[in-house]
Design a protein around this motif. Structure first.
Motif, PDB file in Angstrom:
ATOM      1  N   GLN A  67       4.253 -11.257   4.996  1.00  0.00           N
ATOM      2  CA  GLN A  67       3.089 -10.386   4.907  1.00  0.00           C
ATOM      3  C   GLN A  67       3.290  -9.315   3.823  1.00  0.00           C
ATOM      4  OE1 GLN A  67       2.248  -8.358   8.537  1.00  0.00           O
ATOM      5  NE2 GLN A  67       0.377  -7.382   7.788  1.00  0.00           N
ATOM      6  N   THR A  68       2.227  -9.065   3.081  1.00  0.00           N
ATOM      7  CA  THR A  68       2.284  -8.053   2.031  1.00  0.00           C
ATOM      8  C   THR A  68       2.280  -6.658   2.657  1.00  0.00           C
ATOM      9  OG1 THR A  68       1.075  -9.530   0.566  1.00  0.00           O
ATOM     10  CG2 THR A  68       1.161  -7.204  -0.060  1.00  0.00           C
ATOM     11  N   LEU A  69       3.187  -5.812   2.237  1.00  0.00           N
ATOM     12  CA  LEU A  69       3.309  -4.460   2.781  1.00  0.00           C
ATOM     13  C   LEU A  69       2.655  -3.446   1.856  1.00  0.00           C
ATOM     14  CD1 LEU A  69       6.994  -4.426   4.070  1.00  0.00           C
ATOM     15  CD2 LEU A  69       4.911  -4.670   5.430  1.00  0.00           C
ATOM     16  N   ARG A  70       2.137  -2.393   2.468  1.00  0.00           N
ATOM     17  CA  ARG A  70       1.577  -1.253   1.740  1.00  0.00           C
ATOM     18  C   ARG A  70       2.418  -0.014   2.064  1.00  0.00           C
ATOM     19  NH1 ARG A  70      -1.459  -3.900  -1.859  1.00  0.00           N
ATOM     20  NH2 ARG A  70      -2.899  -5.351  -0.825  1.00  0.00           N
ATOM     21  N   PRO A  71       2.459   0.954   1.148  1.00  0.00           N
ATOM     22  CA  PRO A  71       3.271   2.156   1.408  1.00  0.00           C
ATOM     23  C   PRO A  71       2.872   2.901   2.677  1.00  0.00           C
ATOM     24  CG  PRO A  71       2.694   2.034  -0.904  1.00  0.00           C
ATOM     25  CD  PRO A  71       1.918   0.953  -0.230  1.00  0.00           C
ATOM     26  N   TRP A  72       1.581   3.042   2.928  1.00  0.00           N
ATOM     27  CA  TRP A  72       1.152   3.788   4.117  1.00  0.00           C
ATOM     28  C   TRP A  72       1.493   3.031   5.399  1.00  0.00           C
ATOM     29  CZ3 TRP A  72      -2.512   1.913   7.546  1.00  0.00           C
ATOM     30  CH2 TRP A  72      -3.258   0.800   7.131  1.00  0.00           C
ATOM     31  N   ILE A  73       1.517   1.656   5.354  1.00  0.00           N
ATOM     32  CA  ILE A  73       1.910   0.886   6.533  1.00  0.00           C
ATOM     33  C   ILE A  73       3.384   1.121   6.858  1.00  0.00           C
ATOM     34  CG2 ILE A  73       2.229  -1.449   7.427  1.00  0.00           C
ATOM     35  CD1 ILE A  73      -0.250  -2.279   5.857  1.00  0.00           C
ATOM     36  N   VAL A  74       4.223   1.140   5.815  1.00  0.00           N
ATOM     37  CA  VAL A  74       5.652   1.379   6.025  1.00  0.00           C
ATOM     38  C   VAL A  74       5.875   2.778   6.591  1.00  0.00           C
ATOM     39  CG1 VAL A  74       7.881   1.561   4.866  1.00  0.00           C
ATOM     40  CG2 VAL A  74       6.268  -0.226   4.191  1.00  0.00           C
ATOM     41  N   PHE A  75       5.139   3.769   6.071  1.00  0.00           N
ATOM     42  CA  PHE A  75       5.301   5.153   6.522  1.00  0.00           C
ATOM     43  C   PHE A  75       4.911   5.300   8.004  1.00  0.00           C
ATOM     44  CE2 PHE A  75       3.704   9.467   7.131  1.00  0.00           C
ATOM     45  CZ  PHE A  75       4.781  10.197   6.688  1.00  0.00           C
ATOM     46  N   ILE A  76       3.771   4.741   8.378  1.00  0.00           N
ATOM     47  CA  ILE A  76       3.274   4.888   9.758  1.00  0.00           C
ATOM     48  C   ILE A  76       4.149   4.097  10.732  1.00  0.00           C
ATOM     49  CG2 ILE A  76       1.350   4.300  11.288  1.00  0.00           C
ATOM     50  CD1 ILE A  76      -0.520   5.118   9.007  1.00  0.00           C
ATOM     51  N   ARG A  77       4.638   2.934  10.316  1.00  0.00           N
ATOM     52  CA  ARG A  77       5.519   2.157  11.200  1.00  0.00           C
ATOM     53  C   ARG A  77       6.796   2.921  11.527  1.00  0.00           C
ATOM     54  NH1 ARG A  77       5.387  -4.138   9.015  1.00  0.00           N
ATOM     55  NH2 ARG A  77       3.329  -4.679   9.896  1.00  0.00           N
ATOM     56  N   GLU A  78       7.320   3.623  10.538  1.00  0.00           N
ATOM     57  CA  GLU A  78       8.531   4.405  10.775  1.00  0.00           C
ATOM     58  C   GLU A  78       8.273   5.548  11.759  1.00  0.00           C
ATOM     59  OE1 GLU A  78      11.625   3.991   9.843  1.00  0.00           O
ATOM     60  OE2 GLU A  78      11.221   2.156   8.697  1.00  0.00           O
TER      61      GLU A  78
END
Length: 333
Positions: free
Chosen positions: A145-156
Motif C-alpha cells: 500500500q502507498t503511504l502518505r506522510p500524514w498517515i504515517v504521522f497519525i499511525r504513530e
C-alpha cells in the motif's frame, strides 16, 4: 382260597426280588414303591401260572425296567433329544432370516429438487472459492500500500490505544498537531515515509521474484475470478488487486485500440470532453471502410504474434487462444 394262594405267590415273588436287589450293585439298587408292590400282587393274582413257570426271566425283565425308570428319575435330569447337527442349525438360521423388502423410492417434489440443487451449488461455490484463495497467494503477499506522510504521522500517534474513545481523542489531537508542523518537521516526515515505502517495495519485489511468472499469472487470474464471485457480498472490488510484475506478458492490442490511440494523440479532439472523445472515436471507427481499417488490423496481427512468442518464452506453454485454434484446425482436418 384263591386269594390266599395268590398272596402267597406274591410274597414269594417279593422275596426273590429282594434277594436280587441285595446281590446287585449299589448303583443299580432302586427303592421299591408301593405302586409297584400293588402291581406285583395284581400280576400274581391274574397271572399266577405263567409267573411260576417263567420264574427268573420275568423277574429279571421286571428289574431291568425298574432300573431304567428309577435311574432316570434319581438324576433329575431331563432327557435329551436327538443332537442337532451343523447342517440343521444352518438351515434353521437361514429359515429364521426375514425376507428383504424392496425400498420404495420417495417421490421428490420440484421444490425439494430446487433446494437440493441450490445446496449443491453452494457447496461447489465454497470449494471453488477456497481453491482460488490458495492460488491467489493473498495470505503470503507482503504489504504494498502507498503511504502518505500524514498517515504515517497519525499511525504513530494512535498506536497502542485500547478503546474506541481513546483512539478518537488521539486522532483528533494528532490531526491538530500535523496541521501545526513546521516545514523542517514535514520534510523529515516525508523522508521517513519515502524510506518506509522503499523498504516495502524492496520486500515486495523479492517476494514477487521468488515466484515464477506463470505462478503470478495464475494468481492474478484467480484474483479476478474471486472478485467476480464475491462481488455480490461486498461493494469494494479492490480486495483482490492484481500482483504487479514486469515479467508478465502484455496482452495483445486490438485494431480499434490502435485507431483510438492515434485519434486521441492527434490533437483534433482536444476541445471535447472525455466522454465526447470516446463517442466521436467510436462513430468514426464504425463509419471507416475495410481499406481504412487495414493498417490498424496489420498492427494488431503483428502485436498478436509478439504476444504468442513472448508467452511461450516466459510461461513455457502456448496461450489459450492459439491452443484452441490448433485443436479446431486438427478437428476440421
Amino acid at each position: 382260597m384263591q386269594f390266599i394262594f395268590a398272596a402267597r405267590r406274591g410274597r414269594r415273588v417279593l422275596q426273590r426280588f429282594n434277594k436280587l436287589q441285595q446281590t446287585a450293585t449299589l448303583s443299580t439298587r432302586v427303592p421299591l414303591a408301593t405302586s409297584h408292590v400293588q402291581h406285583v400282587f395284581r400280576t400274581a393274582e391274574n397271572r399266577a401260572a405263567p409267573l411260576i413257570k417263567t420264574g427268573n426271566y420275568t423277574l429279571e425283565r421286571f428289574t431291568t425296567v425298574q432300573k431304567y425308570h428309577y435311574s432316570a428319575a434319581a438324576t433329575d435330569k431331563p432327557r435329551k433329544g436327538p443332537k442337532e447337527t451343523e447342517g440343521s442349525k444352518k438351515k434353521d438360521t437361514k429359515a429364521k432370516k426375514p425376507k428383504k423388502t424392496k425400498k420404495t423410492k420417495k417421490e421428490v417434489t420440484p421444490e425439494q429438487m430446487e433446494k437440493k440443487k441450490a445446496a449443491q451449488k453452494k457447496v461447489k461455490l465454497r470449494k471453488e472459492i477456497k481453491d482460488l484463495k490458495l492460488q491467489s497467494l493473498r495470505k503470503e503477499e507482503p504489504r504494498s500500500q502507498t503511504l502518505r506522510p500524514w498517515i504515517v504521522f497519525i499511525r504513530e500517534k494512535v498506536r497502542g490505544t485500547t478503546s474506541l474513545d481513546e483512539s478518537r481523542s488521539r486522532f483528533q489531537t494528532a490531526a491538530e498537531e500535523y496541521r501545526n508542523l513546521s516545514a523542517s518537521e514535514r520534510e523529515a516526515l516525508e523522508r521517513q515515509t519515502a524510506a518506509t515505502m522503499q523498504e516495502r517495495n524492496r520486500i515486495y519485489a523479492e517476494w514477487v521474484n521468488s515466484h515464477t511468472p506463470l505462478q503470478i499469472k495464475t494468481a492474478n487470474r484467480a484474483r479476478r475470478r474471486l472478485a467476480f464471485l464475491t462481488a455480490e457480498h461486498r461493494k469494494n472490488t479492490l480486495k483482490y488487486p492484481a500482483i504487479k510484475d514486469d515479467r508478465l506478458v502484455k496482452m495483445p492490442t486490438s485494431s480499434y485500440i490502435f485507431f483510438s490511440r492515434e485519434r486521441m494523440q492527434s490533437g483534433d479532439l482536444d476541445h471535447l470532453s472525455t466522454q465526447e472523445k470516446r463517442e466521436r472515436v467510436h462513430t468514426e471507427w464504425a463509419a471507416a471502410s475495410e481499406q481504412e481499417k487495414q493498417p490498424y488490423s496489420q498492427k494488431a496481427a503483428e502485436d498478436k504474434e509478439r504476444y504468442v512468442r513472448e508467452y511461450r518464452e516466459v510461461y513455457g506453454e502456448d496461450p489459450r487462444s492459439s491452443s484452441n485454434a490448433k485443436s479446431k484446425t486438427a478437428s476440421s482436418a
